[in-house]
Design an enzyme around this catalytic site. Structure first.
Site, PDB file in Angstrom:
ATOM      1  N   LYS A 119       0.827  -1.208   0.000  1.00 47.78           N
ATOM      2  CA  LYS A 119       0.000   0.000   0.000  1.00 47.78           C
ATOM      3  C   LYS A 119       0.861   1.259   0.000  1.00 47.78           C
ATOM      4  CE  LYS A 119      -4.441  -1.558   1.572  1.00 47.78           C
ATOM      5  NZ  LYS A 119      -5.503  -1.513   2.560  1.00 47.78           N
ATOM      6  N   LYS A 208      -9.988 -12.486 -11.908  1.00 44.22           N
ATOM      7  CA  LYS A 208     -11.098 -12.320 -10.974  1.00 44.22           C
ATOM      8  C   LYS A 208     -11.959 -11.112 -11.317  1.00 44.22           C
ATOM      9  CE  LYS A 208      -8.950 -14.188  -6.847  1.00 44.22           C
ATOM     10  NZ  LYS A 208      -8.320 -13.885  -5.569  1.00 44.22           N
ATOM     11  N   LYS A 211     -13.475  -4.838  -8.579  1.00 40.71           N
ATOM     12  CA  LYS A 211     -13.964  -3.472  -8.792  1.00 40.71           C
ATOM     13  C   LYS A 211     -12.929  -2.582  -9.472  1.00 40.71           C
ATOM     14  CE  LYS A 211     -12.602  -1.762  -4.291  1.00 40.71           C
ATOM     15  NZ  LYS A 211     -12.993  -1.124  -3.072  1.00 40.71           N
TER      16      LYS A 211
END
Ligand code: TRP
Length: 344
Positions: A119, A208, A211
């Site tokens: 991150k 997959k 979003k």
């Protein structure tokens, strides 16, 4: 309260897809329903975790409630007395225990956390101390309630391990103050390995459904207009083999549609295949899947709009009232151990 505890954090995710619904939300709810006789189930909303990376704070409060509503609409029984649903920030012991645990957690071990490193890269210069400290807050979430089982996805196994390390370290130094949650392999054994997102992207069925797909054409969101979602199914990538068979390698697109239909109907893949197997064109099968997706979304969105907000808020408050003393008891043991409170 002597039942062993299963605990899970349900993240205030926006833009959930049908992949999240069938791969994460429903399995958690089924687990909670099935295990709630034997176990105490703690489901909580990690609201303090939700801005360890930058967010729009004007939306947070609504998102927390929406998150709880979503679980109710997906079938979480709010009236089950063994299922608790609470907000992390409403139970001050989470923050207090975190500060204590911080001083027994190594800077080095925290710097090795993969999720933090990943991150951090995405955020460039915008990395907060809150993000760095994320795993310690998570350790508090788990240890405060003496949780034994914590269903964790692959991205969270390191955090569970560091929770165990911190607890074992402090128990060794101070005597048994914490229940150590079971190891990652034991968690997998208990929950089964079958969880995770199985639904694939409609345009590129080898990856997959997620979003983060830019175009959105391959992804069905829970808040999609049902008619638009049906069109996305009709536009799904298939193949020219002209048979309806479940084979992820040779027919990834058709297999994905079979999977979606089996999840919506709650029946096995085999049953779906048997029903459509002789067909040599895909139009009819696609139309069936499209129409059932449309009905599913319409129903879900109706249920969501009918969730009684006051009932949700009551459930949260009731669980928070019940859990504050449990958390405080553990906090007190830690405070006593480190010398902040006299020993009882
Ligand atoms: N980090 C978890 C996730 O990203 C959410 C979470 C926060 C959690 N605290 C927790 C999960 C404690 C289990 C136990 O999904």
């Amino acid at each position: 309260m002597t039942k062993p505890v299963i605990l899970t954090g349900i993240r205030a995710n926006q833009d959930l897809t049908i992949g999240n619904y069938f791969g994460a939300i429903l399995p958690i709810i089924d687990m909670a329903k099935q295990r709630s006789e034997e176990f105490q189930i703690n489901m909580f909303i990690p609201d303090l975790h939700s801005f360890t990376t930058p967010i729009d704070h004007s939306l947070l409060n609504k998102q927390i409630l929406d998150n709880a509503k979503l679980f109710a609409a997906a079938g979480l029984p709010l009236d089950n007395p063994n299922i608790y649903m609470y907000r992390q920030s409403y139970i001050p012991a989470h923050s207090e225990l975190t500060v204590i645990l911080d001083s027994f957690t190594g800077f080095g071990e925290m710097s090795r956390m993969t999720q933090f490193k990943e991150k951090s890269k995405e955020l460039n210069d915008n990395v907060s101390v809150g993000l760095f400290n994320y795993p310690v807050l998570m350790a508090s979430d788990i240890l405060l309630y003496n949780a034994k089982y914590v269903p964790v996805g692959d991205d969270q196994t390191q955090h569970l391990e560091i929770t165990r390390d911190i607890a074992q370290r402090m128990n060794k130094k101070f005597g048994d103050i914490f229940i150590v949650p079971e190891s990652v392999p034991k968690q997998h054994e208990f929950f089964g390995n079958d969880q995770g997102l199985r639904i694939k992207d409609l345009i590129d069925p080898t990856k997959k459904m997620s979003k983060s797909d830019d175009s959105g054409r391959g992804v069905i969101f829970l808040n999609d207009d049902p008619a638009v979602a049906a069109k996305k199914i009709m536009g799904a990538t298939t193949d020219n083999l002209a048979k309806i068979d479940f084979n992820r390698e040779k027919q990834p697109g058709i297999s994905n549609l079979i999977e979606i239909l089996s999840l919506i109907r709650g029946i096995s893949l085999d049953k779906v295949v048997n029903e459509y197997k002789g067909q040599t064109g895909y139009g009819n099968f696609k139309a069936v899947v499209a129409s059932e997706v449309e009905v599913f979304l319409t129903d879900f969105q109706n249920r969501l709009s009918e969730v009684n907000e006051n009932a949700i808020i009551d459930k949260l408050h009731q669980s928070e009232r019940d859990m504050i003393p449990v958390a405080n008891e553990t906090l007190l043991r830690a405070q006593q151990a480190v010398g902040l409170r006299p020993k009882g």
